[in-house]
Design a protein around this motif. Structure first.
Motif, PDB file in Angstrom:
ATOM      1  N   ARG A  90       0.821  -1.212   0.000  1.00 16.77           N
ATOM      2  CA  ARG A  90       0.000   0.000   0.000  1.00 16.77           C
ATOM      3  C   ARG A  90       0.857   1.265   0.000  1.00 16.77           C
ATOM      4  O   ARG A  90       0.502   2.247  -0.655  1.00 16.77           O
ATOM      5  CB  ARG A  90      -0.941  -0.007   1.193  1.00 16.77           C
ATOM      6  N   ALA A  95      -3.461   2.462  -1.754  1.00 15.88           N
ATOM      7  CA  ALA A  95      -4.273   1.774  -0.753  1.00 15.88           C
ATOM      8  C   ALA A  95      -5.168   0.687  -1.337  1.00 15.88           C
ATOM      9  O   ALA A  95      -5.495  -0.281  -0.669  1.00 15.88           O
ATOM     10  CB  ALA A  95      -5.128   2.783   0.007  1.00 15.88           C
ATOM     11  N   ALA A  96      -5.581   0.841  -2.577  1.00 18.97           N
ATOM     12  CA  ALA A  96      -6.556  -0.087  -3.161  1.00 18.97           C
ATOM     13  C   ALA A  96      -5.923  -1.426  -3.512  1.00 18.97           C
ATOM     14  O   ALA A  96      -4.979  -1.485  -4.300  1.00 18.97           O
ATOM     15  CB  ALA A  96      -7.191   0.534  -4.396  1.00 18.97           C
ATOM     16  N   LEU A  97      -6.455  -2.493  -2.941  1.00 15.57           N
ATOM     17  CA  LEU A  97      -6.008  -3.841  -3.287  1.00 15.57           C
ATOM     18  C   LEU A  97      -6.875  -4.430  -4.400  1.00 15.57           C
ATOM     19  O   LEU A  97      -6.518  -5.446  -4.989  1.00 15.57           O
ATOM     20  CB  LEU A  97      -6.063  -4.752  -2.058  1.00 15.57           C
ATOM     21  N   GLU A  98      -8.022  -3.788  -4.643  1.00 15.92           N
ATOM     22  CA  GLU A  98      -8.935  -4.232  -5.692  1.00 15.92           C
ATOM     23  C   GLU A  98      -9.395  -3.017  -6.504  1.00 15.92           C
ATOM     24  O   GLU A  98     -10.561  -2.634  -6.477  1.00 15.92           O
ATOM     25  CB  GLU A  98     -10.119  -4.987  -5.090  1.00 15.92           C
ATOM     26  N   PRO A  99      -8.468  -2.407  -7.231  1.00 13.83           N
ATOM     27  CA  PRO A  99      -8.795  -1.179  -7.962  1.00 13.83           C
ATOM     28  C   PRO A  99      -9.659  -1.446  -9.193  1.00 13.83           C
ATOM     29  O   PRO A  99      -9.734  -2.575  -9.689  1.00 13.83           O
ATOM     30  CB  PRO A  99      -7.419  -0.656  -8.373  1.00 13.83           C
ATOM     31  N   ASN A 112      -8.230  -9.091  -5.410  1.00 13.76           N
ATOM     32  CA  ASN A 112      -7.144  -9.584  -4.565  1.00 13.76           C
ATOM     33  C   ASN A 112      -7.415 -11.039  -4.218  1.00 13.76           C
ATOM     34  O   ASN A 112      -8.277 -11.344  -3.399  1.00 13.76           O
ATOM     35  CB  ASN A 112      -7.032  -8.742  -3.296  1.00 13.76           C
ATOM     36  N   GLN A 128     -16.476 -11.397  -3.037  1.00 14.19           N
ATOM     37  CA  GLN A 128     -15.702 -10.858  -4.154  1.00 14.19           C
ATOM     38  C   GLN A 128     -16.342 -11.212  -5.489  1.00 14.19           C
ATOM     39  O   GLN A 128     -16.435 -10.373  -6.385  1.00 14.19           O
ATOM     40  CB  GLN A 128     -14.261 -11.392  -4.113  1.00 14.19           C
TER      41      GLN A 128
END
Length: 198
Positions: A90, A95-99, A112, A128
């Motif tokens: 990050r 910060a985004a793990l699933e952009p 992710n 998800q």
């Protein structure tokens, strides 16, 4: 025409400068609408490795969608793996793990598939799967609909079947019904193109 440059398993920390420069040259030459980094961006999730990856992304000067891979979670630093597994990721890549990335011609959704409790196997949850399906259904007409994950949903070699994403069949069925066009992944270090259905 929409152009995507897909890079996976760059394993910064083991990179070779001539290869990095060659990839940058290719990116400049094809001018993609999006560069996808589908995980294992670093070798061991160390700050210096992420710093090298961040410098590479900055040098691309292009839109980038990145998702973490199992190598982007600390392996030997158990304290960090338990308390802040994505901290270095990050700090370097956002910060985004699933952009999500969207243009009039493209909808790319990051997922992710890593789990800090697992060493290498990837998994996708029902939540998800549902989130991605809902977003795919919201795609505008004419958009290429792409899902990006680290762990693959299909394998070309029988020896790679053990590396496939856990719950992939449920995910593929839901996403196909929602209008999926393409899944991009990595993890097994072998380039191939296969139909999403078995």
């Amino acid at each position: 025409m929409t152009r995507i440059l897909h890079l996976s398993d760059t394993h910064f920390g083991t990179e070779r400068k001539p290869v990095v420069e060659a990839v940058l040259d290719v990116a400049r030459a094809i001018e993609p609408d999006l560069v996808v980094l589908s995980g294992d961006i670093t070798q061991r999730a160390r700050r210096g490795q992420f710093a090298a990856a961040r410098k590479f992304v900055q040098r691309l000067s292009l839109p980038v969608l990145a998702v973490p891979g199992n190598h982007d979670i600390p392996l030997f630093n158990l304290f960090a793996r338990v308390l802040d597994p994505y901290g270095n990721y990050r700090r370097a890549l956002g910060a985004a793990l699933e952009p999500v990335f969207e243009t009039p011609g493209l909808l790319a959704i990051g997922v992710n598939t890593t789990r800090p409790r697992r060493r290498k196997d990837g998994e996708i949850s029902d939540a998800q799967i549902g989130r991605v399906a809902q977003r795919l259904r919201q795609a505008r007409p004419g958009q290429l609909r792409v899902v990006v994950a680290h762990h693959p949903v299909r394998a070309k070699e029988e020896s790679d079947l053990a590396n496939l994403l856990i719950n992939r069949e449920r995910a593929l069925a839901a996403w196909a019904q929602a209008g999926l066009d393409l899944v991009l992944g990595g993890h097994i270090h072998l380039p191939y193109v296969l139909p999403a259905s078995a």
